[in-house]
Design an enzyme around this catalytic site. Structure first.
Site, PDB file in Angstrom:
ATOM      1  N   GLY A 130       8.701   1.921   7.921  1.00  0.00           N
ATOM      2  CA  GLY A 130       8.442   0.587   7.424  1.00  0.00           C
ATOM      3  C   GLY A 130       7.502   0.586   6.229  1.00  0.00           C
ATOM      4  O   GLY A 130       7.238   1.625   5.643  1.00  0.00           O
ATOM      5  N   LEU A 178       0.826  -1.211   0.000  1.00  0.00           N
ATOM      6  CA  LEU A 178       0.000   0.000   0.000  1.00  0.00           C
ATOM      7  C   LEU A 178       0.855   1.254   0.000  1.00  0.00           C
ATOM      8  O   LEU A 178       0.527   2.247  -0.621  1.00  0.00           O
ATOM      9  CB  LEU A 178      -0.902   0.028   1.239  1.00  0.00           C
ATOM     10  CG  LEU A 178      -2.102  -0.896   1.258  1.00  0.00           C
ATOM     11  CD1 LEU A 178      -2.767  -0.854   2.621  1.00  0.00           C
ATOM     12  CD2 LEU A 178      -3.106  -0.508   0.178  1.00  0.00           C
ATOM     13  N   ASP A 202       3.598  14.203  13.601  1.00  0.00           N
ATOM     14  CA  ASP A 202       4.038  14.186  12.203  1.00  0.00           C
ATOM     15  C   ASP A 202       2.859  14.386  11.248  1.00  0.00           C
ATOM     16  O   ASP A 202       2.662  13.589  10.332  1.00  0.00           O
ATOM     17  CB  ASP A 202       4.764  12.871  11.922  1.00  0.00           C
ATOM     18  CG  ASP A 202       5.728  12.982  10.735  1.00  0.00           C
ATOM     19  OD1 ASP A 202       5.872  14.081  10.172  1.00  0.00           O
ATOM     20  OD2 ASP A 202       6.336  11.952  10.373  1.00  0.00           O
ATOM     21  N   LYS A 234       1.510  -3.370   8.921  1.00  0.00           N
ATOM     22  CA  LYS A 234       2.728  -2.569   8.878  1.00  0.00           C
ATOM     23  C   LYS A 234       3.902  -3.413   9.362  1.00  0.00           C
ATOM     24  O   LYS A 234       3.879  -3.957  10.461  1.00  0.00           O
ATOM     25  CB  LYS A 234       2.603  -1.318   9.744  1.00  0.00           C
ATOM     26  CG  LYS A 234       3.908  -0.537   9.771  1.00  0.00           C
ATOM     27  CD  LYS A 234       3.701   0.902  10.092  1.00  0.00           C
ATOM     28  CE  LYS A 234       5.028   1.652  10.061  1.00  0.00           C
ATOM     29  NZ  LYS A 234       4.860   3.063  10.366  1.00  0.00           N
TER      30      LYS A 234
END
Lengths: 304, 252
Positions: A40, A34, A145, A55
């Site tokens: 990662g 994706l 973030d 993930k």
């Protein structure tokens, strides 16, 4: 205080690859990659005839730290809104990889969404981002973030924030950030996790989404809050939101709730007056249709 | 406590003790040496790169090479990265004491791992941090010094945001007032950001690059000179040990 950067791990798992978790023994099958985040890779996987996001981390400690945050958030969500499914390890070519499984959200990043659905969605998407931030802030976390790539917009402008690598408990130092969205980078405040930190990043996000600020050709001389405000004032899409952006960039909102209220107030302000004041020649032929679109937007906004 | 020296240089030392030897000495004193190499392309740069890498290796730290073209932002990013890496390195050593040197994080059940990582993050955020920035201000660094200054400010900003205490001190080499001084102090142990502004205006560019002797001087400073707060802390050292024991009990 690390900076977001693209990972350099090149191993990509192919479609159909099967993973069994070492500890919890659940079976997952890779569908496709994706995306690649700071820490990662994220895959779409099949599990129990459903699709989920997996993930796989590059660094164990930062992945676990992300899992810890997600689990803490998960605990506070309604049973039908849980986002966390599982965390485990698997072995490949003698190396152990840690991963976690989350709910899969279908959508586009904020910029792509506006590109394909039109700039008229900007105010609603902005409001929905603020809603998400407010929820997180109520749990005593700061997102850290916040950037275009981490905002997924689904149909009708619904917003989900992804990548929890920067999520930091209030009062600590921001765990991970991207320079252009960072209050410290613009010499406009500290890197301490407070609500105003996210609101500042949100303002930068608005400037980028409207095209008022471009990521390329930024030099250190330009680094100041007044430069950012100047950019905002010269952009027709930002115009209505100037009072908000000014406070957000200067850190004068006392809370995210106040910021959200201000955004809402400006959003519902006199829309007709504002659309007339956009003085771009190419817009004139499209004015009639843009008023129509505006009406539709307001209509939608009331519903959702 | 985490102690580290960050050397920002183009790596071409030319006087006195080999900087690699000096870096090894720092490691013996429990000080980690990280090196940010700001190098030009070409042979000169290549020689510099070798010295930079070996210095960091001997000092138990990281070396990061930045080419002059991509300067300001990258120096900042790399400086932050080395600090974070060093904190993680020290915390990891601490962790090995607690969970045993043969166990690694991946041997632990995900539920246990969760608690260990919470403790790691607490330590990373709260541990006392002592950082000396040692800046090469010899003639060859002249075009790069603005970027270095930006990086110093940026690092201060990141350190200040920590919940734990961060003490920073700043030196440049060679000394600009006394020709026999390998390095000169610009800022004594400080937790203040404001003092750092426009610091480098004082720097006088000269020819010699005594990286080794400068490093030695900074090591001596770190070992012997403590801030007032630190002196108080050292006096209360016994309490700190007690706290350490409690931490171990908590994890096991």
């Amino acid at each position: 205080m690390t900076t977001s950067y693209k990972s350099t791990n090149t191993t990509v798992l192919h479609e159909g690859f099967k993973i069994q978790g070492k500890w919890n023994k659940k079976n997952y099958e890779i569908q496709r990659l994706l995306g690649e985040g700071t820490s990662g890779k994220v895959y779409l996987v099949n599990y129990n005839q459903n699709v989920f996001a997996m993930k796989i981390g590059l660094d164990e400690i930062s992945l676990q730290s992300e899992i810890n945050v997600i689990k803490k958030i998960n605990k506070k969500l309604e049973p039908d809104k849980k986002i966390f499914i599982d965390s485990d390890d698997f072995e490949l070519n003698g190396k152990i990889y840690s991963f976690y499984i989350m709910k899969y959200i279908q959508g586009l990043d904020a910029k792509l969404f506006l590109n394909s659905n039109g700039q008229q969605w900007f105010h609603l998407v902005g409001l929905n981002i603020l809603n998400q931030l407010q929820k997180l802030h109520q749990m005593n976390f700061i997102f850290g973030d916040l950037k275009i790539e981490n905002v997924i917009v689904s149909e009708f402008g619904k917003v989900t924030l992804i990548d929890y690598g920067g999520v930091t408990p209030k009062g600590r130092s921001i765990k991970q950030f991207t320079e252009i969205y960072d209050r410290g980078y613009w010499i406009n405040g500290t890197r301490k996790a407070d609500e105003a930190y996210d609101i500042f990043s949100f303002a930068i996000l608005c400037l980028i989404l409207t095209g008022a600020l471009s990521i390329s050709n930024l030099t250190s001389e330009k680094r100041s809050g007044s430069y950012l405000l100047k950019r905002a004032k010269t952009n027709p899409h930002c115009k209505r939101m100037i009072p908000f952006l000014e406070k957000a960039l200067n850190g004068t909102f006392s809370s995210t709730r106040c910021a959200r209220e201000e955004w809402k107030k400006l959003m519902y302000g006199n829309g007709f007056e504002n659309s007339n004041s956009i003085e771009l020649p190419w817009l004139k032929p499209a004015l009639a249709s843009s008023i129509f679109v505006l009406v539709v937007t307001v209509y939608f906004s009331f519903i959702y | 406590m985490v102690q580290q020296i960050i050397v920002i240089t183009d790596g071409c030392s030319n006087v006195g003790l080999d900087p690699v030897t000096a870096a090894a000495q720092a490691r013996e004193e429990n000080i980690i040496v990280n090196v940010i190499g700001v190098v030009d392309e070409g042979d000169f740069g290549l020689r510099g790169t070798r010295e930079i890498e070996e210095m960091a290796k001997a000092g138990g730290g990281l070396s990061k090479i930045v080419h002059s073209k991509q300067l300001s932002q990258t120096v900042q990013m790399m400086t932050r990265k080395t600090v974070v890496h060093t904190i993680q390195q020290v915390v990891n050593e601490e962790l090995q004491h607690i969970i045993g040197s043969t166990t690694s994080l991946e041997d632990l059940h995900p539920n246990q791992r969760e608690k260990v990582v919470d403790v790691i993050e607490d330590l990373e955020e709260n541990m006392l941090l002592r950082v000396v920035l040692l800046v090469d201000a010899s003639a060859s660094m002249k075009p790069k010094i603005n970027a270095v200054e930006d990086a110093v400010h940026d690092l201060m900003l990141s350190l200040q945001a920590r919940e734990g205490k961060s003490e920073v001190s700043l030196f440049h080499f060679p000394g600009s007032k006394n020709k026999n001084e390998p390095a000169e102090m610009d800022l004594d142990w400080s937790t203040e950001y404001a003092i750092m502004k426009r610091l480098f205006y004082k720097i006088n560019m000269r020819g010699a690059t005594p990286t080794g002797p400068a490093l030695l001087k900074v090591i001596e400073y770190m070992v012997h000179k403590h801030s007032d707060d630190e002196i108080k802390r050292l006096a209360g050292m016994k309490d700190v040990h007690k706290k350490g024991a409690m931490l171990s009990d908590y994890i096991v």
